[in-house]
Design a protein around this motif. Structure first.
Motif, PDB file in Angstrom:
ATOM      1  N   ASP A  58     -28.360  73.023 -16.232  1.00 47.93           N
ATOM      2  CA  ASP A  58     -29.175  71.990 -15.598  1.00 47.93           C
ATOM      3  C   ASP A  58     -28.335  71.206 -14.591  1.00 47.93           C
ATOM      4  O   ASP A  58     -27.145  70.940 -14.819  1.00 47.93           O
ATOM      5  N   GLU A  77     -45.254  78.529 -10.240  1.00 48.63           N
ATOM      6  CA  GLU A  77     -44.889  77.330 -10.994  1.00 48.63           C
ATOM      7  C   GLU A  77     -43.533  77.485 -11.691  1.00 48.63           C
ATOM      8  O   GLU A  77     -42.686  76.599 -11.624  1.00 48.63           O
ATOM      9  N   SER A  81     -40.071  75.470 -10.979  1.00 46.08           N
ATOM     10  CA  SER A  81     -39.565  74.653 -12.078  1.00 46.08           C
ATOM     11  C   SER A  81     -38.105  74.976 -12.384  1.00 46.08           C
ATOM     12  O   SER A  81     -37.298  74.076 -12.652  1.00 46.08           O
ATOM     13  N   ASN A  84     -35.914  73.589  -9.682  1.00 46.40           N
ATOM     14  CA  ASN A  84     -35.807  72.152  -9.915  1.00 46.40           C
ATOM     15  C   ASN A  84     -34.800  71.851 -11.036  1.00 46.40           C
ATOM     16  O   ASN A  84     -34.002  70.920 -10.945  1.00 46.40           O
ATOM     17  N   ARG A  85     -34.845  72.662 -12.086  1.00 50.09           N
ATOM     18  CA  ARG A  85     -33.963  72.419 -13.246  1.00 50.09           C
ATOM     19  C   ARG A  85     -32.499  72.464 -12.870  1.00 50.09           C
ATOM     20  O   ARG A  85     -31.696  71.636 -13.338  1.00 50.09           O
ATOM     21  N   ARG A  89     -29.853  65.584  -9.324  1.00 56.12           N
ATOM     22  CA  ARG A  89     -30.634  64.464  -8.818  1.00 56.12           C
ATOM     23  C   ARG A  89     -30.104  64.078  -7.433  1.00 56.12           C
ATOM     24  O   ARG A  89     -28.890  64.118  -7.188  1.00 56.12           O
ATOM     25  N   LEU A 132     -46.299  71.697  -5.421  1.00 57.24           N
ATOM     26  CA  LEU A 132     -45.148  71.908  -6.303  1.00 57.24           C
ATOM     27  C   LEU A 132     -44.143  70.765  -6.168  1.00 57.24           C
ATOM     28  O   LEU A 132     -43.607  70.278  -7.169  1.00 57.24           O
ATOM     29  N   LYS A 135     -45.716  67.646  -7.769  1.00 59.53           N
ATOM     30  CA  LYS A 135     -45.764  67.751  -9.224  1.00 59.53           C
ATOM     31  C   LYS A 135     -44.415  67.402  -9.851  1.00 59.53           C
ATOM     32  O   LYS A 135     -44.353  66.781 -10.922  1.00 59.53           O
ATOM     33  N   HIS A 136     -43.340  67.822  -9.183  1.00 60.57           N
ATOM     34  CA  HIS A 136     -41.996  67.561  -9.709  1.00 60.57           C
ATOM     35  C   HIS A 136     -41.370  66.306  -9.122  1.00 60.57           C
ATOM     36  O   HIS A 136     -40.164  66.087  -9.248  1.00 60.57           O
ATOM     37  N   LYS A 137     -42.204  65.484  -8.476  1.00 60.37           N
ATOM     38  CA  LYS A 137     -41.818  64.150  -8.013  1.00 60.37           C
ATOM     39  C   LYS A 137     -40.669  64.179  -6.991  1.00 60.37           C
ATOM     40  O   LYS A 137     -39.693  63.441  -7.111  1.00 60.37           O
ATOM     41  N   TYR A 138     -40.817  65.039  -5.999  1.00 57.86           N
ATOM     42  CA  TYR A 138     -39.873  65.071  -4.880  1.00 57.86           C
ATOM     43  C   TYR A 138     -40.386  64.186  -3.749  1.00 57.86           C
ATOM     44  O   TYR A 138     -41.599  64.011  -3.569  1.00 57.86           O
ATOM     45  N   LYS A 207     -34.824  65.512  -4.599  1.00 59.63           N
ATOM     46  CA  LYS A 207     -35.132  65.304  -6.014  1.00 59.63           C
ATOM     47  C   LYS A 207     -34.815  63.876  -6.437  1.00 59.63           C
ATOM     48  O   LYS A 207     -33.705  63.385  -6.200  1.00 59.63           O
TER      49      LYS A 207
END
Length: 208
Positions: A58, A77, A81, A84-85, A89, A132, A135-138, A207
């Protein structure tokens, strides 16, 4: 992610401390590794793996980039994801892919794409890809669409499309040029050769 022969990775390697190219096909990675060695690029790693299960911890990378890969995925998706993982940050996620034609032409466009390259699954719309990121708050810091003229002959040669299939695609393109059914490719004649337009979409998100 899904780097293929790592052409994009090789192009950015001079501007990065290190670059990791991930792809599911060892033969493609081998081509990329050979080209990197030929050009004296020494700050790259070539990793065999799937974007649906990226073999890194991560928040490992400062930047995650995928280019012309999402149209090969049956669903988007899980790949997003996973990207993103593994992104830190405040890191940047860069997605480049072909943008789908308008809704009523998407089915015929994807059909022709799959005729030419059976690994093609589906072009996505800008709204689908932006979803996308949302959804992942970018925070999406860049949205850019570029229209690129493409020679049909060169496009078919790139994937070594069988001649009979190429002839079918040529007929569909010429039918549209002469006022027939639309394909989503917007073909036209230039110097007696068929060209068409691709729409490339660049999305960059930060991110949070």
């Amino acid at each position: 992610a899904a780097a293929g022969t790592c052409a994009c990775g090789r192009s950015i390697a001079p501007f990065a401390k290190s670059v990791v190219c991930l792809d599911a096909t060892p033969a493609m990675l081998a081509v990329g590794e050979g080209e990197a060695a030929k050009n004296g690029i020494t700050n790259m790693q070539f990793v065999n793996g799937f974007v649906e299960k990226i073999p890194f911890a991560d928040q490992y990378f400062d930047v995650v980039l995928t280019r012309l890969a999402f149209h090969h995925f049956s669903e988007i998706e899980v790949p997003f994801s996973e990207m993103n993982r593994v992104l830190k940050r405040d890191g940047q996620l860069v997605l480049i892919d072909m943008e789908a034609a308008e809704e009523e032409l998407r089915e015929v466009e994807d059909h022709i794409e799959t005729m030419r390259d059976p690994s093609h699954v589906k072009n996505r719309s800008k709204d689908e890809l932006l979803h996308l990121f949302e959804k992942h708050k970018y925070v999406v810091t860049k949205q850019e669409s570029t229209t690129i003229p493409v020679s049909l002959r060169a496009w078919l040669a790139l994937t070594k499309t069988p001649e009979s299939t190429g002839d079918e695609i040529l007929t569909l393109m010429k039918t549209e040029i002469h006022g027939g059914k639309r394909t989503g490719f917007r073909p036209y004649l230039k110097d007696n050769e068929v060209y068409f337009y691709q729409r490339w979409l660049l999305l960059i998100g930060q991110k949070l």
